[in-house]
Motif scaffolding. Structure first.
Motif, PDB file in Angstrom:
ATOM      1  N   ARG A 201      34.099  56.994  62.724  1.00  0.00           N
ATOM      2  CA  ARG A 201      33.302  58.209  62.537  1.00  0.00           C
ATOM      3  C   ARG A 201      32.361  58.378  63.718  1.00  0.00           C
ATOM      4  O   ARG A 201      31.538  57.505  63.995  1.00  0.00           O
ATOM      5  N   GLN A 202      32.544  59.522  64.415  1.00  0.00           N
ATOM      6  CA  GLN A 202      31.716  59.818  65.585  1.00  0.00           C
ATOM      7  C   GLN A 202      31.681  58.633  66.564  1.00  0.00           C
ATOM      8  O   GLN A 202      30.629  58.202  67.018  1.00  0.00           O
ATOM      9  N   ARG A 203      32.890  58.148  66.820  1.00  0.00           N
ATOM     10  CA  ARG A 203      33.122  57.061  67.785  1.00  0.00           C
ATOM     11  C   ARG A 203      32.472  55.733  67.367  1.00  0.00           C
ATOM     12  O   ARG A 203      32.326  54.831  68.162  1.00  0.00           O
ATOM     13  N   ARG A 204      32.102  55.629  66.082  1.00  0.00           N
ATOM     14  CA  ARG A 204      31.489  54.408  65.569  1.00  0.00           C
ATOM     15  C   ARG A 204      32.396  53.779  64.509  1.00  0.00           C
ATOM     16  O   ARG A 204      32.872  54.472  63.598  1.00  0.00           O
ATOM     17  N   CYS A 205      32.633  52.500  64.639  1.00  0.00           N
ATOM     18  CA  CYS A 205      33.404  51.772  63.627  1.00  0.00           C
ATOM     19  C   CYS A 205      32.528  51.600  62.393  1.00  0.00           C
ATOM     20  O   CYS A 205      31.453  50.995  62.468  1.00  0.00           O
ATOM     21  N   GLU A 206      32.999  52.113  61.253  1.00  0.00           N
ATOM     22  CA  GLU A 206      32.219  52.006  60.023  1.00  0.00           C
ATOM     23  C   GLU A 206      32.250  50.591  59.446  1.00  0.00           C
ATOM     24  O   GLU A 206      31.507  50.299  58.513  1.00  0.00           O
ATOM     25  N   GLY A 207      33.087  49.738  60.039  1.00  0.00           N
ATOM     26  CA  GLY A 207      33.137  48.354  59.573  1.00  0.00           C
ATOM     27  C   GLY A 207      32.017  47.511  60.142  1.00  0.00           C
ATOM     28  O   GLY A 207      31.271  46.864  59.412  1.00  0.00           O
ATOM     29  N   CYS A 208      31.878  47.522  61.479  1.00  0.00           N
ATOM     30  CA  CYS A 208      30.839  46.717  62.130  1.00  0.00           C
ATOM     31  C   CYS A 208      29.661  47.550  62.602  1.00  0.00           C
ATOM     32  O   CYS A 208      28.671  46.999  63.105  1.00  0.00           O
ATOM     33  N   ARG A 209      29.772  48.886  62.480  1.00  0.00           N
ATOM     34  CA  ARG A 209      28.718  49.823  62.832  1.00  0.00           C
ATOM     35  C   ARG A 209      28.420  49.848  64.328  1.00  0.00           C
ATOM     36  O   ARG A 209      27.331  50.237  64.752  1.00  0.00           O
ATOM     37  N   ILE A 210      29.388  49.449  65.134  1.00  0.00           N
ATOM     38  CA  ILE A 210      29.223  49.475  66.588  1.00  0.00           C
ATOM     39  C   ILE A 210      29.981  50.663  67.168  1.00  0.00           C
ATOM     40  O   ILE A 210      31.132  50.915  66.805  1.00  0.00           O
ATOM     41  N   GLU A 211      29.329  51.388  68.059  1.00  0.00           N
ATOM     42  CA  GLU A 211      29.944  52.566  68.671  1.00  0.00           C
ATOM     43  C   GLU A 211      30.899  52.156  69.784  1.00  0.00           C
ATOM     44  O   GLU A 211      30.574  51.276  70.604  1.00  0.00           O
ATOM     45  N   ARG A 240      41.584  56.819  62.083  1.00  0.00           N
ATOM     46  CA  ARG A 240      41.050  58.026  62.728  1.00  0.00           C
ATOM     47  C   ARG A 240      41.184  59.237  61.807  1.00  0.00           C
ATOM     48  O   ARG A 240      42.206  59.409  61.120  1.00  0.00           O
ATOM     49  N   THR A 241      40.152  60.057  61.810  1.00  0.00           N
ATOM     50  CA  THR A 241      40.137  61.288  61.019  1.00  0.00           C
ATOM     51  C   THR A 241      39.552  62.397  61.894  1.00  0.00           C
ATOM     52  O   THR A 241      39.239  62.203  63.053  1.00  0.00           O
ATOM     53  N   ASP A 242      39.360  63.551  61.269  1.00  0.00           N
ATOM     54  CA  ASP A 242      38.742  64.669  61.980  1.00  0.00           C
ATOM     55  C   ASP A 242      37.288  64.372  62.342  1.00  0.00           C
ATOM     56  O   ASP A 242      36.685  65.074  63.163  1.00  0.00           O
ATOM     57  N   GLU A 243      36.721  63.348  61.714  1.00  0.00           N
ATOM     58  CA  GLU A 243      35.323  62.998  61.967  1.00  0.00           C
ATOM     59  C   GLU A 243      35.181  61.917  63.048  1.00  0.00           C
ATOM     60  O   GLU A 243      34.070  61.467  63.321  1.00  0.00           O
TER      61      GLU A 243
END
Length: 246
Positions: A201-211, A240-243
């Motif tokens: 999401r917005q170039r950030r991995c929602e798993g580790c929260r690192i962009e 990957r999604t639209d976000e």
């Protein structure tokens, strides 16, 4: 690894179910009632030891009381016998003098024994009170534990029902995901605290929260949509999604 983008999206749904299952399992392990039951068991063990000690003391005192009562009865009977002997006819004066001396000695002995008995009975009264106190404490703890057990079992039933339903959902959803992708997801999930797939999401991995940045971001941008990509930092599958902000 190649997988249809729509199939990859299902990994997020599967992750949602697995996260919910993990949360349910965690809740089952950490119910406040479990801590209450454990505390009751600890307190019960302490009180039970005190109760056994008090009951043992009561039993010992009861045995000592019976011994003293028997000794007093023996002394009394002997004194009564000597007293009867002195009042009988034909007893020489010399023997009467000896009997009088023995009766006086027995009287003193009886007095000592009765004092000991009185002191012992007071000790037993204290010990009996301790038994009553510890028995009452055990009853309170047992009542508290029973209430906690009932509450625990009620919540367990709710959690187990939810786990069962989620398990069915997981099985149905997992059946729609290719075996190789599912195996990768499960392997990554086991190695990463229960999270095998995360949204980008917005170039950030929602798993580790690192962009993502630099070459990693460029690689993900260049990857085809049916290519399975992974976060270089946490190695989770990136969906990957639209976000995604690519």
């Amino acid at each position: 690894m190649i997988a249809d983008p729509f199939v990859q999206l299902r990994l997020l749904d599967l992750q949602g179910i697995d996260t919910a299952l993990n949360q349910l399992a965690h809740r089952r392990r950490t119910l406040p009632e479990l801590a209450t039951i454990a505390d009751c068991d600890r307190r019960a063990a302490e009180v039970r030891a005190q109760l056994v000690e008090a009951e043992t003391q009561v039993a010992d005192l009861a045995g000592e009381q019976r011994r003293l009562e028997a000794d007093i009865d023996t002394v009394r009977q002997r004194a009564d016998k000597d007293q009867a002997r002195m009042t009988s006819a034909g007893v020489p004066a010399k023997e009467i003098s000896g009997l009088q001396h023995e009766v006086a000695s027995l009287s003193r002995r009886q007095g000592v024994l009765e004092d000991e008995l009185l002191e012992l009975m007071e000790s037993r009264e204290t010990a009996d009170a301790s038994v009553s106190e510890f028995s009452g404490a055990m009853a309170v703890i047992n009542t508290e534990r029973s209430a906690a057990e009932a509450a625990r079992d009620e919540v367990f039933a709710e959690i187990d029902d939810a786990i069962g339903k989620r398990g069915i959902q997981r099985g149905e959803l997992a059946g729609t995901i290719p075996a190789d992708l599912l195996a990768l997801y499960d392997k990554v999930r086991e190695a990463n605290g229960g999270v095998g797939a995360a949204m980008l999401r917005q170039r950030r991995c929602e798993g580790c929260r690192i962009e993502l940045s630099g070459s990693e971001l460029s690689a993900v941008r260049a990857a085809k949509m049916d290519q399975v990509v992974r976060c270089e930092n946490c190695r989770r599958i990136l969906v990957r999604t639209d976000e995604s902000g690519l």
